[in-house]
Scaffold this motif. Structure first.
Motif, PDB file in Angstrom:
ATOM      1  N   MET A 173       0.845  -1.195   0.000  1.00 43.65           N
ATOM      2  CA  MET A 173       0.000   0.000   0.000  1.00 43.65           C
ATOM      3  C   MET A 173       0.885   1.252   0.000  1.00 43.65           C
ATOM      4  SD  MET A 173      -3.157   0.926   2.551  1.00 43.65           S
ATOM      5  CE  MET A 173      -2.251   0.352   3.986  1.00 43.65           C
ATOM      6  N   LYS A 174       0.651   2.142  -0.921  1.00 43.16           N
ATOM      7  CA  LYS A 174       1.463   3.348  -1.055  1.00 43.16           C
ATOM      8  C   LYS A 174       0.831   4.474  -0.229  1.00 43.16           C
ATOM      9  CE  LYS A 174       3.703   3.820  -4.862  1.00 43.16           C
ATOM     10  NZ  LYS A 174       5.088   3.747  -4.351  1.00 43.16           N
ATOM     11  N   VAL A 175       1.487   4.807   0.896  1.00 44.35           N
ATOM     12  CA  VAL A 175       0.965   5.791   1.852  1.00 44.35           C
ATOM     13  C   VAL A 175       1.611   7.154   1.616  1.00 44.35           C
ATOM     14  CG1 VAL A 175       0.645   6.355   4.293  1.00 44.35           C
ATOM     15  CG2 VAL A 175       0.702   3.963   3.565  1.00 44.35           C
ATOM     16  N   MET A 176       0.797   8.193   1.581  1.00 44.84           N
ATOM     17  CA  MET A 176       1.304   9.556   1.545  1.00 44.84           C
ATOM     18  C   MET A 176       0.973  10.243   2.865  1.00 44.84           C
ATOM     19  SD  MET A 176       0.754  12.681  -1.169  1.00 44.84           S
ATOM     20  CE  MET A 176      -1.017  12.925  -0.926  1.00 44.84           C
ATOM     21  N   VAL A 177       1.953  10.934   3.428  1.00 48.40           N
ATOM     22  CA  VAL A 177       1.763  11.668   4.673  1.00 48.40           C
ATOM     23  C   VAL A 177       1.827  13.162   4.395  1.00 48.40           C
ATOM     24  CG1 VAL A 177       2.630  12.086   7.006  1.00 48.40           C
ATOM     25  CG2 VAL A 177       2.795   9.792   6.010  1.00 48.40           C
ATOM     26  N   ILE A 178       0.858  13.884   4.926  1.00 51.52           N
ATOM     27  CA  ILE A 178       0.810  15.341   4.809  1.00 51.52           C
ATOM     28  C   ILE A 178       0.911  15.926   6.210  1.00 51.52           C
ATOM     29  CG2 ILE A 178      -0.516  17.335   4.014  1.00 51.52           C
ATOM     30  CD1 ILE A 178      -2.070  15.380   2.192  1.00 51.52           C
ATOM     31  N   ASP A 179       1.953  16.691   6.454  1.00 48.04           N
ATOM     32  CA  ASP A 179       2.166  17.326   7.756  1.00 48.04           C
ATOM     33  C   ASP A 179       1.826  18.807   7.611  1.00 48.04           C
ATOM     34  OD1 ASP A 179       2.927  17.944  10.320  1.00 48.04           O
ATOM     35  OD2 ASP A 179       5.081  17.764   9.952  1.00 48.04           O
ATOM     36  N   VAL A 180       0.674  19.199   8.150  1.00 50.56           N
ATOM     37  CA  VAL A 180       0.191  20.575   8.001  1.00 50.56           C
ATOM     38  C   VAL A 180       0.701  21.430   9.147  1.00 50.56           C
ATOM     39  CG1 VAL A 180      -1.834  22.055   7.796  1.00 50.56           C
ATOM     40  CG2 VAL A 180      -1.889  19.740   6.844  1.00 50.56           C
ATOM     41  N   GLY A 181       1.501  22.435   8.834  1.00 47.68           N
ATOM     42  CA  GLY A 181       2.037  23.337   9.856  1.00 47.68           C
ATOM     43  C   GLY A 181       1.582  24.766   9.637  1.00 47.68           C
TER      44      GLY A 181
ATOM     45  N   GLY B 269       5.308  13.673  -9.977  1.00 47.11           N
ATOM     46  CA  GLY B 269       4.970  12.361 -10.507  1.00 47.11           C
ATOM     47  C   GLY B 269       4.719  11.317  -9.437  1.00 47.11           C
ATOM     48  N   TRP B 270       4.363  11.764  -8.228  1.00 45.19           N
ATOM     49  CA  TRP B 270       4.131  10.844  -7.125  1.00 45.19           C
ATOM     50  C   TRP B 270       2.723  10.247  -7.193  1.00 45.19           C
ATOM     51  CZ3 TRP B 270       6.350  13.278  -1.978  1.00 45.19           C
ATOM     52  CH2 TRP B 270       7.751  13.365  -2.095  1.00 45.19           C
ATOM     53  N   LYS B 271       2.616   8.953  -6.907  1.00 47.53           N
ATOM     54  CA  LYS B 271       1.335   8.263  -6.832  1.00 47.53           C
ATOM     55  C   LYS B 271       1.104   7.813  -5.394  1.00 47.53           C
ATOM     56  CE  LYS B 271       0.860   8.562 -11.310  1.00 47.53           C
ATOM     57  NZ  LYS B 271      -0.147   9.472 -11.915  1.00 47.53           N
ATOM     58  N   TYR B 272      -0.155   7.729  -4.979  1.00 43.76           N
ATOM     59  CA  TYR B 272      -0.471   7.303  -3.620  1.00 43.76           C
ATOM     60  C   TYR B 272      -1.846   6.644  -3.617  1.00 43.76           C
ATOM     61  CZ  TYR B 272      -2.705  11.896  -4.028  1.00 43.76           C
ATOM     62  OH  TYR B 272      -3.442  12.972  -4.480  1.00 43.76           O
ATOM     63  N   GLU B 273      -2.061   5.787  -2.613  1.00 46.43           N
ATOM     64  CA  GLU B 273      -3.325   5.058  -2.492  1.00 46.43           C
ATOM     65  C   GLU B 273      -4.120   5.484  -1.259  1.00 46.43           C
ATOM     66  OE1 GLU B 273      -2.362   0.698  -4.216  1.00 46.43           O
ATOM     67  OE2 GLU B 273      -1.110   1.321  -2.524  1.00 46.43           O
ATOM     68  N   VAL B 274      -3.412   5.833  -0.190  1.00 45.89           N
ATOM     69  CA  VAL B 274      -4.051   6.280   1.047  1.00 45.89           C
ATOM     70  C   VAL B 274      -3.240   7.439   1.614  1.00 45.89           C
ATOM     71  CG1 VAL B 274      -5.026   4.007   1.588  1.00 45.89           C
ATOM     72  CG2 VAL B 274      -2.760   4.632   2.468  1.00 45.89           C
TER      73      VAL B 274
ATOM     74  N   SER C  19       4.314  25.938   6.858  1.00 44.20           N
ATOM     75  CA  SER C  19       4.497  25.142   5.642  1.00 44.20           C
ATOM     76  C   SER C  19       3.718  23.835   5.722  1.00 44.20           C
ATOM     77  CB  SER C  19       5.986  24.846   5.395  1.00 44.20           C
ATOM     78  OG  SER C  19       6.492  23.991   6.404  1.00 44.20           O
ATOM     79  N   VAL C  20       3.469  23.261   4.549  1.00 38.87           N
ATOM     80  CA  VAL C  20       2.883  21.933   4.427  1.00 38.87           C
ATOM     81  C   VAL C  20       3.963  21.025   3.856  1.00 38.87           C
ATOM     82  CG1 VAL C  20       1.138  20.519   3.272  1.00 38.87           C
ATOM     83  CG2 VAL C  20       0.554  22.819   4.071  1.00 38.87           C
ATOM     84  N   LYS C  21       4.231  19.918   4.542  1.00 36.15           N
ATOM     85  CA  LYS C  21       5.268  18.981   4.106  1.00 36.15           C
ATOM     86  C   LYS C  21       4.614  17.669   3.688  1.00 36.15           C
ATOM     87  CE  LYS C  21       7.456  19.658   8.058  1.00 36.15           C
ATOM     88  NZ  LYS C  21       6.924  20.933   8.576  1.00 36.15           N
ATOM     89  N   ILE C  22       5.131  17.074   2.616  1.00 36.95           N
ATOM     90  CA  ILE C  22       4.522  15.885   2.017  1.00 36.95           C
ATOM     91  C   ILE C  22       5.609  14.843   1.750  1.00 36.95           C
ATOM     92  CG2 ILE C  22       3.004  15.071   0.161  1.00 36.95           C
ATOM     93  CD1 ILE C  22       2.742  18.161  -0.574  1.00 36.95           C
ATOM     94  N   LEU C  23       5.281  13.581   2.048  1.00 32.49           N
ATOM     95  CA  LEU C  23       6.193  12.496   1.698  1.00 32.49           C
ATOM     96  C   LEU C  23       5.393  11.235   1.394  1.00 32.49           C
ATOM     97  CD1 LEU C  23       9.262  11.832   1.490  1.00 32.49           C
ATOM     98  CD2 LEU C  23       9.070  10.839   3.781  1.00 32.49           C
ATOM     99  N   VAL C  24       5.757  10.565   0.321  1.00 25.81           N
ATOM    100  CA  VAL C  24       5.176   9.276  -0.028  1.00 25.81           C
ATOM    101  C   VAL C  24       6.165   8.191   0.386  1.00 25.81           C
ATOM    102  CG1 VAL C  24       4.542   7.758  -1.954  1.00 25.81           C
ATOM    103  CG2 VAL C  24       3.719  10.112  -1.901  1.00 25.81           C
TER     104      VAL C  24
END
Length: 226
Positions: free
Chosen positions: A1-9, A49-54, A12-17
């Motif tokens: 499962m490809k998880v993306m995390v969004i850290d809302v500050g 070009g990042w893909k994510y499922e959840v 700034s907003v930080k994103i990592l898959v």
């Protein structure tokens, strides 16, 4: 499962898959709405070009049953009513941002997490169960709150030397109140700390992503309460 995390500050907003090494980020601030955050995340990930499922979202405020229940103090309104699953088109889990970083920082025992950023995030983890806390706006001293002293406003008003002293005062007070065995200082301003006692350690912003990935770990989820 490809998880993306969004850290809302607040700044700034930080994103990592999961599987990627370098995070994406864009500015937030007091004018950013929830819809603007969604649009910014979609634009940034599409460009990379990042893909994510959840998705896991670390939200700067109280969360109940995967939904924000109070509008954030340092962002524009519109976060409580948004349907995040519909907005992103995939399953979404939402947790308080400090609790997410605490989850990623935890090792064992009874741990207090304090996030030193735009405001003050807080969470307590006891025997692998994380409990988000809202300590930032409680009264501290001189008619001001904890956040007024150790958040970004306190840092600017007091200067680094006095701010560090206040941070340690808050650490000892809250550690005693929660009976924590140790304290983890996270958030962007934790790096400004110098001498810290043995029962305090500095966290890493990368732990927020680790905590977000753990939200989708079935084995970890059984032991956690969000």
């Amino acid at each position: 499962m490809k998880v993306m995390v969004i850290d809302v500050g607040g700044t700034s907003v930080k994103i990592l898959v999961k599987g990627k090494r370098k995070e994406l980020r864009f500015a937030s601030g007091p004018l950013m709405t929830a819809k603007a955050m969604v649009a910014g995340v979609k634009a940034a990930t599409a460009k990379a070009g990042w893909k994510y499922e959840v998705i896991s979202i670390g939200y700067p405020g109280p969360v109940l049953h995967d939904r924000p229940v109070v509008e954030p103090h340092n962002l524009a309104p519109g976060w409580v009513m948004l349907d995040y699953r519909k907005a992103f088109g995939c399953p979404v889990k939402i947790i308080n941002d400090a609790a997410m970083q605490a989850l990623g920082s935890y090792r064992k025992g009874r741990m207090l997490f304090l996030g030193l950023g735009t405001g003050l995030g807080s969470a307590l983890v006891v025997d692998s169960v994380v409990e988000p806390m809202e300590l930032a706006h409680l009264p501290f001293k001189k008619g001001r709150t904890y956040e007024d002293f150790v958040g970004i406003r306190g840092l600017k008003r007091l200067g680094k030397k006095k701010w560090r002293k206040c941070v340690m005062e808050v650490v000892e007070q809250l550690r005693a109140a929660t009976q924590a065995e140790y304290v983890v200082l996270g958030g962007g301003n934790a790096r400004l700390m110098k001498k810290i006692p043995p029962h305090v350690r500095l966290g890493d912003n990368a732990n927020a992503f680790r905590g977000g990935f753990r939200l989708w770990d079935k084995h970890a989820a059984k032991a956690m309460t969000y």
